[in-house]
Design an enzyme around this catalytic site. Structure first.
Site, PDB file in Angstrom:
ATOM      1  N   CYS A 150       0.875  -1.179   0.000  1.00 10.02           N
ATOM      2  CA  CYS A 150       0.000   0.000   0.000  1.00 10.02           C
ATOM      3  C   CYS A 150       0.907   1.221   0.000  1.00 10.02           C
ATOM      4  O   CYS A 150       2.112   1.117   0.219  1.00 10.02           O
ATOM      5  CB  CYS A 150      -0.848   0.061   1.269  1.00 10.02           C
ATOM      6  SG  CYS A 150      -1.835  -1.415   1.544  1.00 10.02           S
ATOM      7  N   TRP A 166      -3.694  -1.639  -1.208  1.00 14.07           N
ATOM      8  CA  TRP A 166      -3.625  -2.897  -1.954  1.00 14.07           C
ATOM      9  C   TRP A 166      -4.055  -3.947  -0.932  1.00 14.07           C
ATOM     10  O   TRP A 166      -3.294  -4.319  -0.044  1.00 14.07           O
ATOM     11  CB  TRP A 166      -2.187  -3.149  -2.417  1.00 14.07           C
ATOM     12  CG  TRP A 166      -2.021  -4.448  -3.133  1.00 14.07           C
ATOM     13  CD1 TRP A 166      -1.559  -5.617  -2.619  1.00 14.07           C
ATOM     14  CD2 TRP A 166      -2.317  -4.713  -4.495  1.00 14.07           C
ATOM     15  NE1 TRP A 166      -1.546  -6.588  -3.574  1.00 14.07           N
ATOM     16  CE2 TRP A 166      -2.007  -6.061  -4.737  1.00 14.07           C
ATOM     17  CE3 TRP A 166      -2.823  -3.937  -5.545  1.00 14.07           C
ATOM     18  CZ2 TRP A 166      -2.178  -6.655  -5.987  1.00 14.07           C
ATOM     19  CZ3 TRP A 166      -2.984  -4.535  -6.778  1.00 14.07           C
ATOM     20  CH2 TRP A 166      -2.655  -5.873  -6.997  1.00 14.07           C
ATOM     21  N   ASN A 175       0.779  -0.029   6.018  1.00 21.71           N
ATOM     22  CA  ASN A 175       1.157  -0.823   4.843  1.00 21.71           C
ATOM     23  C   ASN A 175       1.840  -2.069   5.380  1.00 21.71           C
ATOM     24  O   ASN A 175       2.866  -1.963   6.037  1.00 21.71           O
ATOM     25  CB  ASN A 175       2.124  -0.002   3.974  1.00 21.71           C
ATOM     26  CG  ASN A 175       2.853  -0.838   2.944  1.00 21.71           C
ATOM     27  OD1 ASN A 175       2.310  -1.827   2.455  1.00 21.71           O
ATOM     28  ND2 ASN A 175       4.068  -0.441   2.607  1.00 21.71           N
ATOM     29  N   GLY A 176       1.266  -3.242   5.136  1.00 26.25           N
ATOM     30  CA  GLY A 176       1.886  -4.476   5.619  1.00 26.25           C
ATOM     31  C   GLY A 176       0.837  -5.456   6.109  1.00 26.25           C
ATOM     32  O   GLY A 176      -0.355  -5.302   5.827  1.00 26.25           O
ATOM     33  N   GLU A 190       7.399 -11.184 -25.777  1.00 25.35           N
ATOM     34  CA  GLU A 190       6.435 -10.116 -25.508  1.00 25.35           C
ATOM     35  C   GLU A 190       7.082  -8.748 -25.309  1.00 25.35           C
ATOM     36  O   GLU A 190       6.460  -7.742 -25.606  1.00 25.35           O
ATOM     37  CB  GLU A 190       5.482 -10.463 -24.355  1.00 25.35           C
ATOM     38  CG  GLU A 190       6.069 -10.480 -22.984  1.00 25.35           C
ATOM     39  CD  GLU A 190       5.039 -10.838 -21.907  1.00 25.35           C
ATOM     40  OE1 GLU A 190       3.875 -10.449 -22.021  1.00 25.35           O
ATOM     41  OE2 GLU A 190       5.440 -11.508 -20.941  1.00 25.35           O
ATOM     42  N   HIS A 224      12.695 -33.879 -32.508  1.00 27.73           N
ATOM     43  CA  HIS A 224      11.500 -34.199 -33.297  1.00 27.73           C
ATOM     44  C   HIS A 224      11.067 -33.021 -34.164  1.00 27.73           C
ATOM     45  O   HIS A 224       9.909 -32.941 -34.559  1.00 27.73           O
ATOM     46  CB  HIS A 224      10.355 -34.626 -32.368  1.00 27.73           C
ATOM     47  CG  HIS A 224      10.682 -35.867 -31.592  1.00 27.73           C
ATOM     48  ND1 HIS A 224      10.711 -37.118 -32.167  1.00 27.73           N
ATOM     49  CD2 HIS A 224      11.048 -36.043 -30.302  1.00 27.73           C
ATOM     50  CE1 HIS A 224      11.063 -38.014 -31.242  1.00 27.73           C
ATOM     51  NE2 HIS A 224      11.283 -37.376 -30.103  1.00 27.73           N
ATOM     52  N   LYS A 250      -2.290  -5.230 -19.460  1.00 26.21           N
ATOM     53  CA  LYS A 250      -1.954  -5.929 -18.213  1.00 26.21           C
ATOM     54  C   LYS A 250      -3.027  -6.943 -17.847  1.00 26.21           C
ATOM     55  O   LYS A 250      -2.727  -8.033 -17.385  1.00 26.21           O
ATOM     56  CB  LYS A 250      -1.769  -4.901 -17.079  1.00 26.21           C
ATOM     57  CG  LYS A 250      -1.288  -5.512 -15.768  1.00 26.21           C
ATOM     58  CD  LYS A 250       0.085  -6.144 -15.923  1.00 26.21           C
ATOM     59  CE  LYS A 250       0.517  -6.943 -14.723  1.00 26.21           C
ATOM     60  NZ  LYS A 250       1.584  -7.904 -15.043  1.00 26.21           N
TER      61      LYS A 250
HETATM   62  O1  M6R Z   1      -3.859 -11.772 -14.851  1.00 23.48           O
HETATM   63  P1  M6R Z   1      -3.614 -13.133 -15.401  1.00 23.48           P
HETATM   64  O2  M6R Z   1      -2.586 -13.889 -14.666  1.00 23.48           O
HETATM   65  O3  M6R Z   1      -4.892 -13.922 -15.543  1.00 23.48           O
HETATM   66  O4  M6R Z   1      -3.090 -12.873 -16.874  1.00 23.48           O
HETATM   67  C1  M6R Z   1      -2.847 -13.921 -17.757  1.00 23.48           C
HETATM   68  C2  M6R Z   1      -2.007 -13.468 -18.930  1.00 23.48           C
HETATM   69  O5  M6R Z   1      -2.680 -12.472 -19.652  1.00 23.48           O
HETATM   70  C3  M6R Z   1      -0.638 -12.926 -18.488  1.00 23.48           C
HETATM   71  O6  M6R Z   1       0.048 -13.857 -17.727  1.00 23.48           O
HETATM   72  C4  M6R Z   1       0.208 -12.563 -19.712  1.00 23.48           C
HETATM   73  O7  M6R Z   1       0.543 -13.712 -20.414  1.00 23.48           O
HETATM   74  C5  M6R Z   1       1.466 -11.782 -19.273  1.00 23.48           C
HETATM   75  N1  M6R Z   1       1.604 -10.591 -20.046  1.00 23.48           N
HETATM   76  C6  M6R Z   1       2.705 -12.547 -19.449  1.00 23.48           C
HETATM   77  O8  M6R Z   1       3.830 -11.842 -19.062  1.00 23.48           O
END
Ligand code: M6R
Length: 615
Positions: A2, A75, A101-102, A495, A511, A610
Site C-alpha cells: 500500500c 492494496w 502498509n503491511g 512479448e 522431433h 496488463k
Molecule cells: O492476470 P492473469 O494472470 O490472468 O493474466 C494472464 C495473462 O494475460 C498474463 O500472464 C500474460 O501472459 C502476461 N503478459 C505474461 O507476461
C-alpha cells in the site's frame, strides 16, 4: 503493498497528502482515504476505488485547511476492498487514527483479546486491530502515544509501515517500520511521511529512511526522534540528500517497473509464504485449503486453468502436485477449456490461476466448471478481484501490485502457493514423510535468499544480452519441472523484445526444432544438476554439433556444461521441485536487458494489456 503519506507543518495538508497519494498509487489502488486535523477534530474520508474517486468525494466533504493529515492508498490484504476496510482506521474512542502498509500476522488472537476487553471492530482488517491495540496499551499503561506504539508493536508479528495520529496530541505523528518502507521528508518546521520520497521531493531534498525495526516521533517544532522498537534505544537519524527525480523514485530507482518487480521477488515470495508456514513446528496453515481439505483429499484429479504466464505456473504446478501429492493433474488453457465441452467431474478440484483476477477466459472457464459441479479454488494476486470472488475458496499470492505488463513476480509467487498446497495435500494424504515435509519447508524458506543470489548474475546476463540482442529467433529448452520455465522464458522474450522465441521440452528438440539450429541460433538450455542432467547434457551436445550458440542455466559450480556452452549463468543449488523459482530469474533478466538494448517499451509492450478482460 500500500502507499502511505503524511504531513505535519505549516502548509495546508490536504493538497500535499492528496497529490502524494496519486504518486503512490502504483503501490495499490483498490481504495484510498485521508484523515485531516482541522485544529479541533479529525475529518476522515475514504472510499473503495482510486484516488480520483476519493478526490471527487472530498470535493464536497473536505472543509478544513488544517496543517496535519495522513492518507493511504490500498492494496488489500485482509478484507476485500470496500469503503469500510479502507484506511485510515479510527480506534474505538475516535482519538487515534492510523494508516498501515503491511500485514499483522497475529491479528486474529490480538483481535479476540481486544474483543474480550470490550473493543469492537467495524472492518475485517488487521490494521483496525493494531490501532485499538495501541489505544488499549495507551490507556492501560497511561503512556504517551510513542510509547504505546512501541509496546503494541512488540506484541505483533508481521510487517508494517505505519503512521499514527492522536487528536489530543496534534503536534506529532508517530511512525514505525518493519519490512515495509518508510521515508520522512525533513523541511523547515515541516515534515513529510511517505512510502517513498515521491510525495515530498518537490518540497525537500532531505530525507530520513527509517531502518527495519525503527520508529520515530515526528514533531512539528521539535523535529524527529528515532528509536529502536525492540529495546527503546535512541538512534541518531541519518538525513540523506536526495538526488533522484520523481519518476526514478516511483520506480524505486529502477529504470522500469519490470526490473523493479524482478528484484522484488525475494520479498514477494516471503510475503507469499509469510504466516502460512511454521517451519520449526513443521506446519502449513492455509485457511482456503484447510477449510476444504476433504475436497482436496477426495479429489479424483486436479484441473488447473489459466492463461499466459499463469498457465506456465500451472504447468509447474502439475509437476509439483504429481511429484509431491501423487494426484493426477491436467493443465488447461482457459480459452480452450471453455469452448471444448470438457469432461468435468463433480469430484474434480479446479484451480484457477490469475494475477489480475480479471482475465475473461479464466473467468468463463471457472463459471463452466462451477456449473458442472466442480469445486473451484482461485490463486490470485489482486485482492477482491472478480475471480477471487467467483471461486469457492482461494489463496492470494500477496506479491504486491505488478505494474509491468510482463509478469515476473506473479509467476514465482504463484509457484510458491502451488508448492504450499501440494505439500499440505501430501502431508494430509500421508504420502510424504515427516522429514521430507520438513526439508521442503526449510528449503522453501531459503528460496528468497537464493533468488537474491541468482539476481547477482545480473551484470553477466547483461553481457550475454549484448551479444544476442540482434538475434531473430531464440530457442528455450528445459526438462521436467523446467520445461514450463523454458516456455515462460520464451514468452518473456517475445512479448517485450518482439524477437521470435520458442520453448520446448529439451528431448522434443530432435522431433523438429533441431532443424532450425545453425550458427545464428541462440539456444537457452536449463541444465540444472538435479533435473535429468545427463540427458540435458546430451541435448547440449546435439546443439553444439550443429553449431548452435548455447547459453546454459546451470547449478553453481557446474563443470560439464561450462565446458560445452558458449556462456553459462549460475543459480544456487536447490531441490528439484523448487528449481523453477530460481531458473526463471536469469531468463527474466535476459529478456529485460535485450528489450532495453533494443529500445523497446519494456513496461508497456505493443499490442498487450496488463489484464485481458476481453475474449
Ligand atoms: O492476470 P492473469 O494472470 O490472468 O493474466 C494472464 C495473462 O494475460 C498474463 O500472464 C500474460 O501472459 C502476461 N503478459 C505474461 O507476461
Amino acid at each position: 503493498m500500500c502507499g502511505i503519506v503524511g504531513y505535519i507543518g505549516h502548509r495546508e495538508a490536504y493538497p500535499i497528502v492528496l497529490k502524494g497519494l496519486k504518486r503512490l498509487e502504483y503501490r495499490g489502488y483498490d481504495s484510498a482515504g485521508i484523515a485531516l486535523y482541522d485544529g479541533d477534530e479529525m475529518k476522515l474520508s475514504k472510499t473503495k476505488g482510486k484516488v480520483v474517486d476519493l478526490e471527487k468525494r472530498l470535493e464536497s466533504e473536505i472543509t478544513t485547511n488544517g496543517t496535519v493529515g495522513i492518507g493511504h492508498t490500498r492494496w488489500a490484504t485482509h478484507g476485500v476492498p470496500n469503503d469500510v476496510n479502507s484506511h485510515p482506521h479510527y480506534s474505538n474512542s475516535g482519538n487515534l487514527v492510523i494508516i498501515h502498509n503491511g500485514i499483522i500476522e497475529n491479528y486474529e488472537p490480538l483481535r479476540q483479546e481486544l474483543i474480550n476487553r470490550g473493543y469492537s471492530f467495524t472492518s475485517e482488517t488487521d490494521t483496525e486491530v493494531l490501532v485499538n491495540l495501541i489505544e488499549d496499551v495507551k490507556t492501560k499503561e497511561n503512556v504517551k502515544l510513542g510509547k504505546a506504539v512501541q509496546i503494541a508493536l512488540n506484541q505483533t508479528v508481521g510487517a508494517y509501515a505505519i503512521a499514527v495520529f492522536d487528536k489530543n496530541k496534534p503536534d506529532e505523528i508517530v511512525v514505525a517500520r518493519l519490512g515495509s518502507p518508510l521515508a520522512i521528508g525533513v523541511g523547515e518546521e515541516e515534515f513529510f511521511i511517505a512510502s517513498d520520497a515521491s510525495p515530498f521531493i518537490e518540497y525537500t531534498n532531505n530525507a530520513i529512511y527509517l531502518e527495519d525495526g525503527e520508529m520515530a516521533v515526528v514533531r512539528k517544532k521539535k523535529g524527529v526522534k528515532v528509536r529502536k522498537i525492540q529495546d527503546d534505544s535512541l538512534v541518531d537519524p541519518y538525513v540523506q540528500e536526495l538526488k533522484m527525480n520523481l519518476e526514478q523514485i516511483e520506480k524505486g530507482g529502477y529504470d522500469h517497473f519490470m526490473l523493479k518487480e524482478i528484484y522484488e521477488q525475494p520479498n514477494a515470495i516471503k510475503d507469499t509464504y509469510r504466516g502460512r508456514m511454521r517451519v520449526e513446528e513443521g506446519i502449513i496453515k492455509m485457511a482456503g485449503i484447510d477449510d476444504h481439505i476433504d475436497k482436496f483429499l477426495n479429489a479424483r484429479r486436479i484441473l488447473i486453468i489459466a492463461c499466459g504466464t499463469s498457465w506456465h505456473a500451472g504447468l509447474v504446478g502439475e509437476y509439483i502436485f504429481e511429484d509431491l501429492a501423487r494426484i493426477p493433474v491436467e493443465v488447461e488453457y482457459a480459452s480452450e477449456f471453455r469452448y471444448r465441452n470438457p469432461v468435468i467431474y463433480e469430484d474434480d478440484v479446479v484451480i484457477a490461476i490469475s494475477q489480475s483476477g480479471e482475465t475473461a477466459d479464466t473467468m468463463a472457464a471457472i463459471k463452466l466448471a462451477k456449473e458442472r459441479g466442480a469445486f473451484v479454488f482461485g490463486i490470485c494476486n489482486v485482492v477482491g478481484s472478480s475471480i477471487s470472488r467467483e471461486t469457492h475458496a482461494g489463496a492470494y499470492t500477496h506479491a504486491g501490485p505488478e505494474i509491468g505488463v510482463a509478469s515476473t513476480k506473479a509467476f514465482t509467487t504463484q509457484i510458491t502457493v502451488l508448492t504450499l498446497i501440494a505439500l499440505q495435500m501430501a502431508k494430509k494424504k500421508g504420502v510424504i514423510s515427516t522429514s521430507d515435509f520438513f526439508m521442503h519447508l526449510q528449503e522453501l524458506e531459503r528460496i528468497p535468499e537464493k533468488v537474491e543470489k541468482a539476481l547477482e548474475a545480473s551484470d553477466h546476463i547483461k553481457e550475454v544480452a549484448e551479444i544476442y540482442k540482434e538475434a531473430s529467433n531464440c530457442l528455450y529448452l528445459g526438462r521436467g519441472f523446467n520445461f514450463p520455465v523454458a516456455l515462460e522464458g520464451a514468452l518473456k522474450l517475445k512479448e517485450i523484445s518482439y524477437i521470435h522465441a520458442e520453448g520446448y521440452p529439451a528431448a522434443e528438440m530432435k522431433h523438429g526444432p533441431i532443424a532450425l539450429i545453425d550458427e545464428q541460433m541462440p539456444v537457452i538450455v536449463i541444465a540444472t544438476k538435479k533435473g535429468h542432467y545427463e540427458k540435458v547434457v546430451s541435448n547440449i551436445q546435439e546443439i553444439k554439433s550443429r553449431k548452435g550458440k548455447i547459453i546454459g542455466i546451470v547449478t553453481e559450480g557446474d563443470v560439464t556444461v561450462k565446458n560445452l556452452a558458449d556462456h553459462v549463468i549460475e543459480i544456487p543449488e536447490t531441490m528439484e521441485s523448487m528449481t523453477p523459482l530460481l531458473t526463471t530469474i536469469p531468463l527474466q533478466l535476459l529478456s529485460y536487458y535485450i528489450a532495453v538494448m533494443l529500445g523497446k517499451n519494456v513496461d508497456q509492450p505493443r499490442n498487450l494489456a496488463k489484464s485481458v478482460t476481453v475474449e
